[in-house]
Design a protein around this motif. Structure first.
Motif, PDB file in Angstrom:
ATOM      1  N   LEU A  18       7.929  -2.685 -10.750  1.00 50.42           N
ATOM      2  CA  LEU A  18       8.289  -2.141  -9.447  1.00 50.42           C
ATOM      3  C   LEU A  18       8.822  -3.249  -8.529  1.00 50.42           C
ATOM      4  O   LEU A  18       9.834  -3.070  -7.850  1.00 50.42           O
ATOM      5  N   ALA A  19       8.176  -4.409  -8.518  1.00 51.21           N
ATOM      6  CA  ALA A  19       8.616  -5.525  -7.675  1.00 51.21           C
ATOM      7  C   ALA A  19      10.027  -5.971  -8.055  1.00 51.21           C
ATOM      8  O   ALA A  19      10.849  -6.254  -7.174  1.00 51.21           O
ATOM      9  N   HIS A  78      17.624 -15.995  -3.813  1.00 49.45           N
ATOM     10  CA  HIS A  78      16.237 -16.312  -3.454  1.00 49.45           C
ATOM     11  C   HIS A  78      15.269 -15.337  -4.119  1.00 49.45           C
ATOM     12  O   HIS A  78      14.109 -15.679  -4.364  1.00 49.45           O
ATOM     13  N   PHE A  79      15.747 -14.140  -4.427  1.00 52.38           N
ATOM     14  CA  PHE A  79      14.845 -13.141  -4.999  1.00 52.38           C
ATOM     15  C   PHE A  79      14.412 -13.487  -6.420  1.00 52.38           C
ATOM     16  O   PHE A  79      13.325 -13.102  -6.852  1.00 52.38           O
ATOM     17  N   ALA A  80      15.207 -14.243  -7.151  1.00 49.53           N
ATOM     18  CA  ALA A  80      14.768 -14.695  -8.481  1.00 49.53           C
ATOM     19  C   ALA A  80      13.559 -15.611  -8.347  1.00 49.53           C
ATOM     20  O   ALA A  80      12.604 -15.515  -9.121  1.00 49.53           O
ATOM     21  N   VAL A  81      13.592 -16.491  -7.348  1.00 49.63           N
ATOM     22  CA  VAL A  81      12.455 -17.381  -7.092  1.00 49.63           C
ATOM     23  C   VAL A  81      11.269 -16.561  -6.619  1.00 49.63           C
ATOM     24  O   VAL A  81      10.137 -16.734  -7.084  1.00 49.63           O
ATOM     25  N   TRP A  82      11.519 -15.671  -5.680  1.00 45.75           N
ATOM     26  CA  TRP A  82      10.483 -14.789  -5.142  1.00 45.75           C
ATOM     27  C   TRP A  82       9.779 -14.040  -6.282  1.00 45.75           C
ATOM     28  O   TRP A  82       8.549 -14.009  -6.352  1.00 45.75           O
ATOM     29  N   LEU A  83      10.560 -13.448  -7.155  1.00 39.51           N
ATOM     30  CA  LEU A  83       9.981 -12.659  -8.251  1.00 39.51           C
ATOM     31  C   LEU A  83       9.194 -13.525  -9.225  1.00 39.51           C
ATOM     32  O   LEU A  83       8.154 -13.107  -9.727  1.00 39.51           O
ATOM     33  N   SER A  84       9.669 -14.709  -9.497  1.00 40.85           N
ATOM     34  CA  SER A  84       8.932 -15.619 -10.379  1.00 40.85           C
ATOM     35  C   SER A  84       7.560 -15.963  -9.786  1.00 40.85           C
ATOM     36  O   SER A  84       6.542 -15.913 -10.490  1.00 40.85           O
ATOM     37  N   LEU A  85       7.540 -16.307  -8.523  1.00 37.81           N
ATOM     38  CA  LEU A  85       6.266 -16.627  -7.866  1.00 37.81           C
ATOM     39  C   LEU A  85       5.362 -15.403  -7.776  1.00 37.81           C
ATOM     40  O   LEU A  85       4.144 -15.496  -7.951  1.00 37.81           O
ATOM     41  N   PHE A  86       5.969 -14.252  -7.503  1.00 40.58           N
ATOM     42  CA  PHE A  86       5.187 -13.021  -7.399  1.00 40.58           C
ATOM     43  C   PHE A  86       4.577 -12.663  -8.752  1.00 40.58           C
ATOM     44  O   PHE A  86       3.405 -12.287  -8.841  1.00 40.58           O
ATOM     45  N   ARG A 111       0.852  -1.209   0.000  1.00 41.87           N
ATOM     46  CA  ARG A 111       0.000   0.000   0.000  1.00 41.87           C
ATOM     47  C   ARG A 111       0.879   1.247   0.000  1.00 41.87           C
ATOM     48  O   ARG A 111       0.573   2.230  -0.677  1.00 41.87           O
ATOM     49  N   ASN A 112       1.962   1.196   0.760  1.00 39.76           N
ATOM     50  CA  ASN A 112       2.905   2.302   0.786  1.00 39.76           C
ATOM     51  C   ASN A 112       3.577   2.470  -0.574  1.00 39.76           C
ATOM     52  O   ASN A 112       3.667   3.574  -1.109  1.00 39.76           O
ATOM     53  N   ALA A 113       4.058   1.364  -1.161  1.00 42.55           N
ATOM     54  CA  ALA A 113       4.804   1.418  -2.425  1.00 42.55           C
ATOM     55  C   ALA A 113       3.921   1.748  -3.619  1.00 42.55           C
ATOM     56  O   ALA A 113       4.353   2.463  -4.530  1.00 42.55           O
ATOM     57  N   LEU A 114       2.707   1.219  -3.635  1.00 41.40           N
ATOM     58  CA  LEU A 114       1.834   1.368  -4.805  1.00 41.40           C
ATOM     59  C   LEU A 114       0.862   2.532  -4.699  1.00 41.40           C
ATOM     60  O   LEU A 114       0.634   3.257  -5.667  1.00 41.40           O
ATOM     61  N   ALA A 171      -0.695  -5.806 -13.831  1.00 40.03           N
ATOM     62  CA  ALA A 171       0.274  -6.834 -13.455  1.00 40.03           C
ATOM     63  C   ALA A 171       1.674  -6.439 -13.914  1.00 40.03           C
ATOM     64  O   ALA A 171       2.647  -6.561 -13.159  1.00 40.03           O
ATOM     65  N   GLN A 172       1.800  -5.950 -15.132  1.00 37.19           N
ATOM     66  CA  GLN A 172       3.102  -5.560 -15.669  1.00 37.19           C
ATOM     67  C   GLN A 172       3.693  -4.377 -14.903  1.00 37.19           C
ATOM     68  O   GLN A 172       4.876  -4.386 -14.559  1.00 37.19           O
ATOM     69  N   ALA A 173       2.879  -3.368 -14.626  1.00 36.31           N
ATOM     70  CA  ALA A 173       3.377  -2.194 -13.913  1.00 36.31           C
ATOM     71  C   ALA A 173       3.860  -2.564 -12.512  1.00 36.31           C
ATOM     72  O   ALA A 173       4.932  -2.140 -12.076  1.00 36.31           O
ATOM     73  N   TRP A 174       3.082  -3.390 -11.815  1.00 33.55           N
ATOM     74  CA  TRP A 174       3.469  -3.807 -10.471  1.00 33.55           C
ATOM     75  C   TRP A 174       4.707  -4.700 -10.537  1.00 33.55           C
ATOM     76  O   TRP A 174       5.609  -4.605  -9.706  1.00 33.55           O
TER      77      TRP A 174
END
Length: 133
Positions: free
Chosen positions: A108-109, A81-89, A54-57, A102-105
Motif C-alpha cells: 500500500l505504501a 525522494h520517494f524511492a528513499v522514503w519507501l526504502s526507509l519506510f 489510520r485512515n488508509a489502513l 509488513a508486506q501488506a502495508w
C-alpha cells in the motif's frame, strides 16, 4: 455497522512504525534536510501522519489533509525522494511488524508513494520511482 480494516494493524503499531520511520528520515542525508526545512513540530507532524495511516489502513475517518498538494507546494520535494522514503519506510515496517503485515502495508505504501511522486519534478540526473509491486 463497522468496516473491517484494510490491513489488520493496531493504532499502537502504526504509531511505532511512524516514529521509527521519522527517526530514520531525520538522520537521512537526502530526506533529513527536506523534512527539517518544513517540519517545525515533530510531535504534531507525526500525529498527523498517524491519522493518515489510520485512515488508509484502518479506514477510520480521522485525516483530512491533501498529501499531494502539500508535497507539491513544498517546492523542494522531488519525485525521486520517494524511492528513499519507501526504502526507509520498508525498513521500519520490517523491524516493527510481523512479515505478513509488513508486506501488506508496504504494498500500500508503494502504491501511495508512486501516486504522490507523479507530477513532482525529478532531482537533476535522477530517475523515477520504480514500480516494485
Amino acid at each position: 455497522m463497522s468496516i473491517p480494516p484494510r490491513i489488520p494493524v493496531t493504532v499502537d503499531q502504526i504509531q511505532i512504525v511512524v516514529a521509527q520511520f521519522y527517526a530514520r528520515a531525520r538522520a537521512d542525508p537526502v530526506l533529513g534536510p527536506v523534512f527539517a526545512a518544513h517540519v517545525m513540530d515533530w510531535e504534531q507532524h507525526e500525529a498527523k501522519i498517524v491519522r493518515f495511516w489510520r485512515n488508509a489502513l484502518l479506514l477510520e475517518r480521522c485525516y483530512d489533509g491533501n498529501p499531494m498538494q502539500v508535497h507539491a507546494a513544498a517546492g523542494d520535494v522531488r519525485s525521486d525522494h520517494f524511492a528513499v522514503w519507501l526504502s526507509l519506510f520498508d525498513k521500519a515496517l520490517k523491524q516493527e511488524l510481523p512479515p505478513a503485515l509488513a508486506q501488506a502495508w508496504s504494498v500500500l505504501a508503494h502504491r501511495i508513494g508512486r501516486g504522490l511522486s507523479y507530477g513532482l519534478p525529478l532531482s537533476c540526473g535522477a530517475t523515477a520511482v520504480p514500480d516494485l509491486s
